[in-house]
Design a protein around this motif. Sequence first.
Motif, PDB file in Angstrom:
ATOM      1  N   ALA A  90      64.414  83.339 -32.991  1.00 17.91           N
ATOM      2  CA  ALA A  90      65.538  84.273 -33.016  1.00 17.91           C
ATOM      3  C   ALA A  90      66.205  84.271 -31.655  1.00 17.91           C
ATOM      4  N   ASP A  91      67.465  84.709 -31.631  1.00 19.67           N
ATOM      5  CA  ASP A  91      68.249  84.792 -30.411  1.00 19.67           C
ATOM      6  C   ASP A  91      68.102  86.183 -29.810  1.00 19.67           C
ATOM      7  N   ALA A  92      68.005  86.255 -28.495  1.00 21.16           N
ATOM      8  CA  ALA A  92      67.893  87.551 -27.823  1.00 21.16           C
ATOM      9  C   ALA A  92      69.061  88.470 -28.154  1.00 21.16           C
ATOM     10  N   ARG A  93      70.183  87.891 -28.549  1.00 23.18           N
ATOM     11  CA  ARG A  93      71.361  88.704 -28.882  1.00 23.18           C
ATOM     12  C   ARG A  93      71.248  89.372 -30.254  1.00 23.18           C
ATOM     13  N   ASP A  94      70.142  89.181 -30.935  1.00 19.32           N
ATOM     14  CA  ASP A  94      69.950  89.781 -32.251  1.00 19.32           C
ATOM     15  C   ASP A  94      68.701  90.667 -32.242  1.00 19.32           C
ATOM     16  N   PRO A  95      68.748  91.784 -31.512  1.00 21.87           N
ATOM     17  CA  PRO A  95      67.543  92.610 -31.392  1.00 21.87           C
ATOM     18  C   PRO A  95      67.064  93.180 -32.719  1.00 21.87           C
ATOM     19  N   GLU A  96      67.976  93.437 -33.651  1.00 20.14           N
ATOM     20  CA  GLU A  96      67.555  93.974 -34.945  1.00 20.14           C
ATOM     21  C   GLU A  96      66.662  92.973 -35.678  1.00 20.14           C
ATOM     22  N   LEU A  97      67.069  91.694 -35.686  1.00 18.16           N
ATOM     23  CA  LEU A  97      66.250  90.668 -36.314  1.00 18.16           C
ATOM     24  C   LEU A  97      64.907  90.544 -35.606  1.00 18.16           C
ATOM     25  N   ILE A  98      64.929  90.571 -34.285  1.00 19.12           N
ATOM     26  CA  ILE A  98      63.686  90.457 -33.516  1.00 19.12           C
ATOM     27  C   ILE A  98      62.724  91.579 -33.885  1.00 19.12           C
ATOM     28  N   LEU A  99      63.230  92.802 -33.945  1.00 16.31           N
ATOM     29  CA  LEU A  99      62.367  93.933 -34.252  1.00 16.31           C
ATOM     30  C   LEU A  99      61.808  93.844 -35.668  1.00 16.31           C
ATOM     31  N   ARG A 100      62.650  93.435 -36.621  1.00 16.82           N
ATOM     32  CA  ARG A 100      62.167  93.304 -37.994  1.00 16.82           C
ATOM     33  C   ARG A 100      61.044  92.269 -38.074  1.00 16.82           C
ATOM     34  N   ALA A 101      61.266  91.133 -37.447  1.00 19.72           N
ATOM     35  CA  ALA A 101      60.265  90.069 -37.497  1.00 19.72           C
ATOM     36  C   ALA A 101      59.002  90.455 -36.734  1.00 19.72           C
ATOM     37  N   ALA A 102      59.175  91.066 -35.569  1.00 18.98           N
ATOM     38  CA  ALA A 102      58.015  91.458 -34.765  1.00 18.98           C
ATOM     39  C   ALA A 102      57.175  92.497 -35.478  1.00 18.98           C
ATOM     40  N   GLY A 103      57.822  93.327 -36.288  1.00 24.29           N
ATOM     41  CA  GLY A 103      57.111  94.381 -36.997  1.00 24.29           C
ATOM     42  C   GLY A 103      56.110  93.870 -38.005  1.00 24.29           C
ATOM     43  N   ARG A 104      56.160  92.582 -38.325  1.00 24.72           N
ATOM     44  CA  ARG A 104      55.158  92.016 -39.234  1.00 24.72           C
ATOM     45  C   ARG A 104      53.819  91.790 -38.525  1.00 24.72           C
ATOM     46  N   THR A 105      53.855  91.743 -37.188  1.00 31.21           N
ATOM     47  CA  THR A 105      52.635  91.510 -36.407  1.00 31.21           C
ATOM     48  C   THR A 105      52.284  92.707 -35.536  1.00 31.21           C
ATOM     49  N   LEU A 106      53.297  93.384 -35.012  1.00 32.56           N
ATOM     50  CA  LEU A 106      53.091  94.522 -34.120  1.00 32.56           C
ATOM     51  C   LEU A 106      53.312  95.828 -34.878  1.00 32.56           C
ATOM     52  N   ASP A 107      52.622  96.862 -34.458  1.00 31.64           N
ATOM     53  CA  ASP A 107      52.856  98.210 -34.972  1.00 31.64           C
ATOM     54  C   ASP A 107      53.879  98.862 -34.064  1.00 31.64           C
ATOM     55  N   LEU A 108      55.141  98.914 -34.506  1.00 29.77           N
ATOM     56  CA  LEU A 108      56.214  99.413 -33.660  1.00 29.77           C
ATOM     57  C   LEU A 108      56.203 100.931 -33.543  1.00 29.77           C
ATOM     58  N   GLY A 109      55.259 101.576 -34.174  1.00 27.21           N
ATOM     59  CA  GLY A 109      55.061 103.005 -33.969  1.00 27.21           C
ATOM     60  C   GLY A 109      54.132 103.297 -32.807  1.00 27.21           C
ATOM     61  N   ARG A 110      53.556 102.244 -32.217  1.00 22.55           N
ATOM     62  CA  ARG A 110      52.704 102.368 -31.040  1.00 22.55           C
ATOM     63  C   ARG A 110      53.374 101.653 -29.873  1.00 22.55           C
ATOM     64  N   PRO A 111      53.006 102.006 -28.625  1.00 23.77           N
ATOM     65  CA  PRO A 111      53.680 101.407 -27.464  1.00 23.77           C
ATOM     66  C   PRO A 111      53.627  99.879 -27.454  1.00 23.77           C
ATOM     67  N   VAL A 112      54.737  99.295 -27.044  1.00 19.11           N
ATOM     68  CA  VAL A 112      54.904  97.843 -26.946  1.00 19.11           C
ATOM     69  C   VAL A 112      55.447  97.517 -25.567  1.00 19.11           C
ATOM     70  N   ALA A 113      54.986  96.444 -24.975  1.00 18.08           N
ATOM     71  CA  ALA A 113      55.573  95.932 -23.738  1.00 18.08           C
ATOM     72  C   ALA A 113      56.571  94.836 -24.102  1.00 18.08           C
ATOM     73  N   VAL A 114      57.833  95.057 -23.780  1.00 17.06           N
ATOM     74  CA  VAL A 114      58.887  94.074 -24.034  1.00 17.06           C
ATOM     75  C   VAL A 114      59.062  93.241 -22.771  1.00 17.06           C
ATOM     76  N   MET A 115      58.830  91.949 -22.889  1.00 13.81           N
ATOM     77  CA  MET A 115      58.922  91.023 -21.763  1.00 13.81           C
ATOM     78  C   MET A 115      60.254  90.277 -21.856  1.00 13.81           C
ATOM     79  N   MET A 116      61.092  90.426 -20.831  1.00 16.61           N
ATOM     80  CA  MET A 116      62.376  89.708 -20.798  1.00 16.61           C
ATOM     81  C   MET A 116      62.524  89.077 -19.412  1.00 16.61           C
ATOM     82  N   LEU A 117      61.776  88.018 -19.203  1.00 14.87           N
ATOM     83  CA  LEU A 117      61.759  87.365 -17.901  1.00 14.87           C
ATOM     84  C   LEU A 117      62.776  86.234 -17.879  1.00 14.87           C
ATOM     85  N   GLY A 118      63.772  86.374 -17.010  1.00 17.47           N
ATOM     86  CA  GLY A 118      64.765  85.327 -16.851  1.00 17.47           C
ATOM     87  C   GLY A 118      65.532  85.033 -18.113  1.00 17.47           C
ATOM     88  N   ILE A 119      65.847  86.060 -18.910  1.00 13.90           N
ATOM     89  CA  ILE A 119      66.570  85.829 -20.157  1.00 13.90           C
ATOM     90  C   ILE A 119      67.926  86.531 -20.173  1.00 13.90           C
TER      91      ILE A 119
END
Length: 268
Positions: free
Chosen positions: A134-163
């Motif tokens: 996914a493209d960083a410019r599509d945060p909605e898609l990223i969150l939907r996809a990430a939610g299949r592996t991460l529990d987005l109701g619990r704290p998450v560390a978002v890493m955006m190094l040099g992006i």
Amino acid sequence: MTDPGPRTPSSRVRADIAHNARVWNHWLGGSDSYPVDRAVGDRVTGMYPSIGEVARADRAFLGRAVRHLAGDAGIGQFLDIGTGLPTADNTHEVAQHTAPDARVVYVDNDPIVLEHARSLLTSSPEGATEYVEADARDPELILRAAGRTLDLGRPVAVMMLGILNFVLDTAEARGIVTKLMDALPSGSHLVLTHPTTELGGEGNEAAMRFWNENATPPITARSRTEFASFLDGLDVLEPGIVSCSRWRAGSHGLNPEVAQFGAVGRKP
């Protein structure tokens, strides 16, 4: 990472123009690049000799930040956006060394990174890793996809190094960060690095112009004020916004300053 030998580009990978993920890998001493990447990377190094130090400092910052978050901060979930090519001490390796049950989702839109994603999908038995194209410019898609592996109701560390430096419009870049952090609960963290010309990086201006004329994607530097705006509404951890080489460097606190801001913010 073992040397894969001469690379044969897939149909989705352009070998006629330098690409950031491959050039960055070259600066880190990796072998996942084409002649055009090495030629442009070496030309940039000639114009801005400390670029290799920037790349290594950025990678070391990632390790220190992830160790702190997985350890002292008790964060068990990581969303690494713009991960780049696998190298030593990837996010999941560092996190799961400290917290074996850590869950990590990598995000990138570079087809050559996708080709190497299997190297990122190793995991401790207790944890999990996943890769999202996914493209960083599509945060909605990223969150939907990430939610299949991460529990987005619990704290998450978002890493955006040099992006975010590849999102040329600052308002758009702020909007991306806002959408990501608004969707996550209190206790989530944002980990950022970004090139600047305010930390001895003046010589980088000509190198960036050369890059934008000869490589992809185009890049921009930002001021401390612009960088700080990405952290609006977050509690910035000590030591604040500093050269990434000096963020919580411990006994290496006198590391040479590099022209790359680094900071970690916590959502209150």
